[in-house]
Design a protein around this motif. Structure first.
Motif, PDB file in Angstrom:
ATOM      1  N   PHE A   7       0.862  -1.385   0.045  1.00 21.47           N
ATOM      2  CA  PHE A   7       0.213   0.190   0.154  1.00 21.47           C
ATOM      3  C   PHE A   7       0.969   1.089   0.118  1.00 21.47           C
ATOM      4  O   PHE A   7       2.200   1.069   0.301  1.00 21.47           O
ATOM      5  N   VAL A   8       0.540   2.299  -0.489  1.00 24.67           N
ATOM      6  CA  VAL A   8       1.217   3.627  -0.666  1.00 24.67           C
ATOM      7  C   VAL A   8       0.850   4.601   0.358  1.00 24.67           C
ATOM      8  O   VAL A   8      -0.248   4.858   0.754  1.00 24.67           O
ATOM      9  N   ARG A   9       2.087   5.162   1.140  1.00 23.20           N
ATOM     10  CA  ARG A   9       1.908   6.264   1.866  1.00 23.20           C
ATOM     11  C   ARG A   9       2.308   7.518   0.944  1.00 23.20           C
ATOM     12  O   ARG A   9       3.560   7.722   0.411  1.00 23.20           O
ATOM     13  N   GLU A  10       1.597   8.730   1.032  1.00 26.13           N
ATOM     14  CA  GLU A  10       1.915   9.734   0.349  1.00 26.13           C
ATOM     15  C   GLU A  10       2.596  11.065   1.327  1.00 26.13           C
ATOM     16  O   GLU A  10       1.904  11.043   2.365  1.00 26.13           O
ATOM     17  N   ILE A  11       3.371  11.519   1.090  1.00 26.61           N
ATOM     18  CA  ILE A  11       4.270  12.368   1.861  1.00 26.61           C
ATOM     19  C   ILE A  11       4.450  13.652   1.263  1.00 26.61           C
ATOM     20  O   ILE A  11       5.113  13.703   0.231  1.00 26.61           O
ATOM     21  N   GLU A  12       3.858  14.737   1.522  1.00 33.26           N
ATOM     22  CA  GLU A  12       3.945  16.009   0.981  1.00 33.26           C
ATOM     23  C   GLU A  12       5.516  16.686   1.253  1.00 33.26           C
ATOM     24  O   GLU A  12       5.681  16.936   2.508  1.00 33.26           O
ATOM     25  N   LYS A  13       5.954  17.276   0.084  1.00 41.46           N
ATOM     26  CA  LYS A  13       7.155  18.005   0.330  1.00 41.46           C
ATOM     27  C   LYS A  13       6.876  19.442   0.455  1.00 41.46           C
ATOM     28  O   LYS A  13       5.751  19.772   0.071  1.00 41.46           O
ATOM     29  N   ASN A  14       7.957  20.374   0.975  1.00 39.93           N
ATOM     30  CA  ASN A  14       7.533  21.748   0.949  1.00 39.93           C
ATOM     31  C   ASN A  14       7.442  22.507  -0.246  1.00 39.93           C
ATOM     32  O   ASN A  14       6.842  23.455  -0.337  1.00 39.93           O
ATOM     33  N   ASP A  15       7.859  21.854  -1.372  1.00 36.37           N
ATOM     34  CA  ASP A  15       7.942  22.572  -2.771  1.00 36.37           C
ATOM     35  C   ASP A  15       6.405  22.080  -3.410  1.00 36.37           C
ATOM     36  O   ASP A  15       6.208  22.503  -4.463  1.00 36.37           O
ATOM     37  N   GLY A  16       5.481  21.181  -2.686  1.00 40.02           N
ATOM     38  CA  GLY A  16       4.379  21.049  -3.292  1.00 40.02           C
ATOM     39  C   GLY A  16       4.091  19.485  -3.560  1.00 40.02           C
ATOM     40  O   GLY A  16       3.231  19.236  -3.739  1.00 40.02           O
ATOM     41  N   MET A  44      15.160  17.841   6.853  1.00 38.00           N
ATOM     42  CA  MET A  44      16.049  18.105   5.519  1.00 38.00           C
ATOM     43  C   MET A  44      15.767  19.428   4.759  1.00 38.00           C
ATOM     44  O   MET A  44      16.682  19.973   4.053  1.00 38.00           O
ATOM     45  N   GLU A  45      14.702  19.844   5.007  1.00 39.84           N
ATOM     46  CA  GLU A  45      13.997  20.640   4.192  1.00 39.84           C
ATOM     47  C   GLU A  45      14.116  22.045   5.029  1.00 39.84           C
ATOM     48  O   GLU A  45      13.433  23.059   4.359  1.00 39.84           O
ATOM     49  N   THR A  46      14.538  22.251   6.099  1.00 42.44           N
ATOM     50  CA  THR A  46      14.637  23.489   6.778  1.00 42.44           C
ATOM     51  C   THR A  46      15.872  24.316   6.825  1.00 42.44           C
ATOM     52  O   THR A  46      16.689  24.198   5.793  1.00 42.44           O
ATOM     53  N   ALA A  47      15.700  25.654   7.513  1.00 36.74           N
ATOM     54  CA  ALA A  47      16.631  26.713   7.237  1.00 36.74           C
ATOM     55  C   ALA A  47      18.206  26.146   7.659  1.00 36.74           C
ATOM     56  O   ALA A  47      19.000  26.354   7.081  1.00 36.74           O
ATOM     57  N   ASP A  48      18.323  25.005   8.406  1.00 37.25           N
ATOM     58  CA  ASP A  48      19.520  24.418   8.651  1.00 37.25           C
ATOM     59  C   ASP A  48      19.990  23.752   7.511  1.00 37.25           C
ATOM     60  O   ASP A  48      21.397  23.805   7.364  1.00 37.25           O
ATOM     61  N   PHE A  49      19.524  23.710   6.242  1.00 41.54           N
ATOM     62  CA  PHE A  49      19.966  23.050   5.037  1.00 41.54           C
ATOM     63  C   PHE A  49      19.463  24.016   3.876  1.00 41.54           C
ATOM     64  O   PHE A  49      19.460  23.613   2.759  1.00 41.54           O
ATOM     65  N   ASP A  50      19.537  25.210   4.348  1.00 41.40           N
ATOM     66  CA  ASP A  50      18.979  26.317   3.419  1.00 41.40           C
ATOM     67  C   ASP A  50      17.678  25.954   2.421  1.00 41.40           C
ATOM     68  O   ASP A  50      17.840  25.776   1.334  1.00 41.40           O
ATOM     69  N   SER A  51      16.691  25.457   3.291  1.00 45.63           N
ATOM     70  CA  SER A  51      15.369  25.080   2.822  1.00 45.63           C
ATOM     71  C   SER A  51      15.728  23.861   1.779  1.00 45.63           C
ATOM     72  O   SER A  51      14.903  23.720   0.798  1.00 45.63           O
ATOM     73  N   GLY A  52      16.726  22.857   1.888  1.00 46.27           N
ATOM     74  CA  GLY A  52      16.897  21.760   1.309  1.00 46.27           C
ATOM     75  C   GLY A  52      18.063  22.059   0.217  1.00 46.27           C
ATOM     76  O   GLY A  52      18.425  21.088  -0.355  1.00 46.27           O
ATOM     77  N   ARG A  53      18.190  23.244  -0.072  1.00 45.67           N
ATOM     78  CA  ARG A  53      19.397  23.406  -1.124  1.00 45.67           C
ATOM     79  C   ARG A  53      20.672  23.051  -0.879  1.00 45.67           C
ATOM     80  O   ARG A  53      21.514  22.477  -1.571  1.00 45.67           O
ATOM     81  N   GLU A  54      20.990  22.801   0.627  1.00 46.23           N
ATOM     82  CA  GLU A  54      22.306  22.219   0.954  1.00 46.23           C
ATOM     83  C   GLU A  54      22.435  20.981   0.259  1.00 46.23           C
ATOM     84  O   GLU A  54      23.728  20.494   0.392  1.00 46.23           O
TER      85      GLU A  54
END
Length: 216
Positions: A7-16, A44-54
């Motif tokens: 079965f599938v679990r869907e997880i929304e990322k901060n970029d939509g 991993m998407e927080t400011a600690d990682f430049d919103s994920g860009r790190e």
């Protein structure tokens, strides 16, 4: 693999965008997405990682990946990722890589890895080692620590996220794990304030390990 048991679990990322993660209805602990994995992948998407860009271009290893969701998140953020677990989990990890291939900004591969025994197979020059909810079997603590030590270089950051459990021998396992880790690493905890505002909990801890300098 019998897809009728999936079965599938869907997880929304901060970029939509949304991660689609296949899980088994029955099976071992690695068959489902645990809360600690959700807390870590959202961190991993927080400011600690430049919103994920790190994560772009970073060389990343995930240990005890199970479904592979944490490493898949890293690959969608641009990392060069290897996700690992025991041989029986490789088909599930591969299924999830394929299910999320359209979101990949980086590279990812799934490999079988038995802690300690397969140290020679570890990728080199890693920027990050990721580990979510791997502290639960007493006999695996030593091999896990040895594998973390072997995979981490002088500049590698290890992110270990786990849910604190109070039943049975779980407190003793946690204490023993950190005794072993602190022999070779400097350990610090990521504060709740630095984590995702929704995906965080006082019972789930994110720890950063950095290797201690070689005394020689």
């Amino acid at each position: 693999m019998d897809t009728r048991q999936v079965f599938v679990r869907e997880i929304e990322k901060n970029d939509g965008n949304t991660l689609s993660i296949n899980q088994f209805e029955v099976g071992d602990v690695g068959c489902v997405v645990w809360d600690a994995a959700l807390v870590l992948l959202k961190y991993m998407e927080t400011a600690d990682f430049d919103s994920g860009r790190e994560w772009q271009g970073k060389r990343i290893l995930e240990l005890g990946a199970g479904t592979g969701v944490v490493g898949i998140q890293a690959a969608t953020l641009g990392g060069d990722v290897t996700i690992t677990d025991l041989e029986e989990f490789v088909p599930l990890m591969q299924m999830n890589i394929e299910a999320n291939s359209r979101l990949m900004m980086g590279k990812i591969k799934a490999k079988a890895l038995k802690w300690k025994d397969d140290i020679a197979k570890l990728p080199a020059n890693l920027d990050y080692v990721l580990c979510a909810d791997c502290i639960y079997y007493g006999e695996s603590l030593g091999p896990l620590v040895e594998t973390i030590c072997a995979s981490a270089g002088e500049k590698t950051i290890v992110l270990c996220c786990y849910e604190q459990r109070t039943t049975g021998n779980k407190p003793e396992l946690e204490m023993k794990f950190f005794e072993l880790i602190r022999e070779r690493f400097v350990v610090e905890e990521v504060s709740l304030e630095n984590q995702d505002p929704l995906f965080r909990s006082e019972d789930i801890h994110i720890m950063r390990f950095r290797k201690k300098p070689d005394p020689t």
